[in-house]
Design a protein around this motif. Sequence first.
Motif, PDB file in Angstrom:
ATOM      1  N   ARG A  97      -4.541  24.094  21.989  1.00 13.16           N
ATOM      2  CA  ARG A  97      -5.761  24.154  21.170  1.00 13.16           C
ATOM      3  C   ARG A  97      -6.178  22.758  20.720  1.00 13.16           C
ATOM      4  NH1 ARG A  97      -9.218  27.231  18.812  1.00 13.16           N
ATOM      5  NH2 ARG A  97      -9.941  26.931  16.676  1.00 13.16           N
ATOM      6  N   THR A  98      -5.237  21.929  20.309  1.00 14.57           N
ATOM      7  CA  THR A  98      -5.549  20.556  19.894  1.00 14.57           C
ATOM      8  C   THR A  98      -6.047  19.750  21.092  1.00 14.57           C
ATOM      9  OG1 THR A  98      -3.854  20.705  18.181  1.00 14.57           O
ATOM     10  CG2 THR A  98      -4.631  18.500  18.755  1.00 14.57           C
ATOM     11  N   ARG A  99      -5.474  20.008  22.256  1.00 11.45           N
ATOM     12  CA  ARG A  99      -5.962  19.340  23.473  1.00 11.45           C
ATOM     13  C   ARG A  99      -7.419  19.683  23.726  1.00 11.45           C
ATOM     14  NH1 ARG A  99      -1.108  19.867  27.930  1.00 11.45           N
ATOM     15  NH2 ARG A  99       0.393  18.667  26.714  1.00 11.45           N
ATOM     16  N   ARG A 100      -7.761  20.948  23.514  1.00 15.32           N
ATOM     17  CA  ARG A 100      -9.167  21.346  23.703  1.00 15.32           C
ATOM     18  C   ARG A 100     -10.074  20.580  22.742  1.00 15.32           C
ATOM     19  NH1 ARG A 100     -10.610  25.030  27.219  1.00 15.32           N
ATOM     20  NH2 ARG A 100      -9.172  26.612  27.921  1.00 15.32           N
ATOM     21  N   TRP A 101      -9.643  20.428  21.499  1.00 19.42           N
ATOM     22  CA  TRP A 101     -10.452  19.672  20.536  1.00 19.42           C
ATOM     23  C   TRP A 101     -10.527  18.198  20.924  1.00 19.42           C
ATOM     24  CZ3 TRP A 101     -14.014  21.439  17.579  1.00 19.42           C
ATOM     25  CH2 TRP A 101     -13.950  22.747  17.112  1.00 19.42           C
ATOM     26  N   LEU A 102      -9.435  17.653  21.426  1.00 21.00           N
ATOM     27  CA  LEU A 102      -9.471  16.269  21.925  1.00 21.00           C
ATOM     28  C   LEU A 102     -10.423  16.156  23.119  1.00 21.00           C
ATOM     29  CD1 LEU A 102      -5.693  15.256  21.701  1.00 21.00           C
ATOM     30  CD2 LEU A 102      -7.583  14.365  20.315  1.00 21.00           C
ATOM     31  N   ASN A 103     -10.430  17.185  23.974  1.00 19.43           N
ATOM     32  CA  ASN A 103     -11.359  17.192  25.106  1.00 19.43           C
ATOM     33  C   ASN A 103     -12.805  17.268  24.629  1.00 19.43           C
ATOM     34  OD1 ASN A 103      -9.296  17.055  26.967  1.00 19.43           O
ATOM     35  ND2 ASN A 103      -9.258  19.246  27.371  1.00 19.43           N
ATOM     36  N   VAL A 104     -13.067  18.063  23.601  1.00 21.98           N
ATOM     37  CA  VAL A 104     -14.428  18.145  23.048  1.00 21.98           C
ATOM     38  C   VAL A 104     -14.852  16.764  22.553  1.00 21.98           C
ATOM     39  CG1 VAL A 104     -15.789  19.059  21.102  1.00 21.98           C
ATOM     40  CG2 VAL A 104     -14.385  20.606  22.482  1.00 21.98           C
ATOM     41  N   PHE A 105     -13.976  16.107  21.811  1.00 18.22           N
ATOM     42  CA  PHE A 105     -14.277  14.758  21.325  1.00 18.22           C
ATOM     43  C   PHE A 105     -14.522  13.810  22.509  1.00 18.22           C
ATOM     44  CE2 PHE A 105     -12.783  10.482  20.166  1.00 18.22           C
ATOM     45  CZ  PHE A 105     -13.692  10.199  19.154  1.00 18.22           C
ATOM     46  N   HIS A 106     -13.668  13.898  23.513  1.00 16.94           N
ATOM     47  CA  HIS A 106     -13.793  13.059  24.704  1.00 16.94           C
ATOM     48  C   HIS A 106     -15.139  13.279  25.391  1.00 16.94           C
ATOM     49  CE1 HIS A 106     -13.355  12.676  29.133  1.00 16.94           C
ATOM     50  NE2 HIS A 106     -12.926  11.475  28.796  1.00 16.94           N
ATOM     51  N   HIS A 107     -15.533  14.536  25.534  1.00 14.63           N
ATOM     52  CA  HIS A 107     -16.789  14.841  26.226  1.00 14.63           C
ATOM     53  C   HIS A 107     -18.006  14.412  25.414  1.00 14.63           C
ATOM     54  CE1 HIS A 107     -14.350  16.628  29.205  1.00 14.63           C
ATOM     55  NE2 HIS A 107     -14.161  17.781  28.601  1.00 14.63           N
ATOM     56  N   ILE A 108     -17.923  14.515  24.098  1.00 13.66           N
ATOM     57  CA  ILE A 108     -19.033  14.041  23.258  1.00 13.66           C
ATOM     58  C   ILE A 108     -19.161  12.523  23.377  1.00 13.66           C
ATOM     59  CG2 ILE A 108     -19.806  13.739  20.862  1.00 13.66           C
ATOM     60  CD1 ILE A 108     -18.643  16.580  20.328  1.00 13.66           C
ATOM     61  N   MET A 109     -18.038  11.819  23.325  1.00 12.80           N
ATOM     62  CA  MET A 109     -18.066  10.361  23.491  1.00 12.80           C
ATOM     63  C   MET A 109     -18.534   9.993  24.906  1.00 12.80           C
ATOM     64  SD  MET A 109     -17.267   8.843  20.679  1.00 12.80           S
ATOM     65  CE  MET A 109     -18.218  10.086  19.877  1.00 12.80           C
ATOM     66  N   GLY A 110     -18.100  10.781  25.890  1.00 14.58           N
ATOM     67  CA  GLY A 110     -18.534  10.551  27.265  1.00 14.58           C
ATOM     68  C   GLY A 110     -20.029  10.746  27.433  1.00 14.58           C
ATOM     69  N   LEU A 111     -20.581  11.752  26.757  1.00  8.96           N
ATOM     70  CA  LEU A 111     -22.034  11.965  26.787  1.00  8.96           C
ATOM     71  C   LEU A 111     -22.759  10.752  26.221  1.00  8.96           C
ATOM     72  CD1 LEU A 111     -22.469  15.669  25.640  1.00  8.96           C
ATOM     73  CD2 LEU A 111     -23.286  14.669  27.770  1.00  8.96           C
ATOM     74  N   PHE A 112     -22.287  10.284  25.083  1.00 11.67           N
ATOM     75  CA  PHE A 112     -22.897   9.122  24.435  1.00 11.67           C
ATOM     76  C   PHE A 112     -22.807   7.897  25.342  1.00 11.67           C
ATOM     77  CE2 PHE A 112     -22.532   5.561  21.338  1.00 11.67           C
ATOM     78  CZ  PHE A 112     -23.796   5.657  20.789  1.00 11.67           C
ATOM     79  N   PHE A 113     -21.615   7.661  25.883  1.00 13.31           N
ATOM     80  CA  PHE A 113     -21.355   6.522  26.766  1.00 13.31           C
ATOM     81  C   PHE A 113     -22.236   6.576  28.014  1.00 13.31           C
ATOM     82  CE2 PHE A 113     -18.843   5.135  30.498  1.00 13.31           C
ATOM     83  CZ  PHE A 113     -18.701   3.788  30.205  1.00 13.31           C
ATOM     84  N   SER A 114     -22.233   7.722  28.701  1.00 12.20           N
ATOM     85  CA  SER A 114     -22.988   7.829  29.953  1.00 12.20           C
ATOM     86  C   SER A 114     -24.495   7.807  29.698  1.00 12.20           C
ATOM     87  CB  SER A 114     -22.573   9.063  30.747  1.00 12.20           C
ATOM     88  OG  SER A 114     -22.780  10.247  30.014  1.00 12.20           O
TER      89      SER A 114
END
Length: 185
Positions: A97-114
Motif C-alpha cells: 500500500r505504501t508503495r502504491r502511494w509512493l508510485n502516486v507521488f512518483h507519477h504526479i512528479m513525473g507528470l510535472f516533469f514531463s
Amino acid sequence: MKDQNQPTETDPAEQPRNLLDNAIFKLGNALSLLFIVTVAISFYEVLMRYVFNAPTIWVHETASFLGGCLFVYGGIYALSINKHVRVVLIYDLVTTRTRRWLNVFHHIMGLFFSALLSWAAYQMVQDSWFSPFGEMRLETSGSAWNPVFPALVKGMIFLTLSVMFLQFCLHLIQEINGLRKNDDV
C-alpha cells in the motif's frame, strides 16, 4: 535445484501495464535493431577511412542521429516496463500500500516533469522547424553534408516527452484505481 532450460518467470511489475506501454515495448524492441545499423555503418566508416583512404561525410552524423533518437526513446521504453530509476532502499522496505502511494507521488512528479520538458521541447521544435516568419524551414547541421537531423532529433524529443506525459497520466490512474480496490477489500 532449478532447471537451467526452464524459462524464467518475469516479474509482473516489469511487464507493460496498458496498451500504450505494450506498443512502446514492442516498438522499442524493433527499434533496438537500429543499434546494429549504427555499428554496421560505423564499421563501414572505419573500413573506408583506414583501409581505402576514402572517408565518408555522412556516417558520423547518421550514427549520432540514430543513437540520440534511440537514447531518447529509451526513457519511455524504461517507463513502459517499470525499469526507470527508483530509490529502492526505501521502496523495497515498505508495504504494498505504501508503495502504491509512493508510485502516486512518483507519477504526479513525473507528470510535472514531463509537462515542463514537453513545453521546453516544443519551444525548441518551433525554433528548429520554422523561420521567424512562420515558414517551415528545418534546421540543418551546418556540415558539408548538412542533413536536417538536428530538427528531427528535437522533434523526437518533443514527441517522446509528450508520450511520456500520457504514460504518467495512465499510470497515475492505474495506481489510484489500485488504491481504491484495496480500500474496498
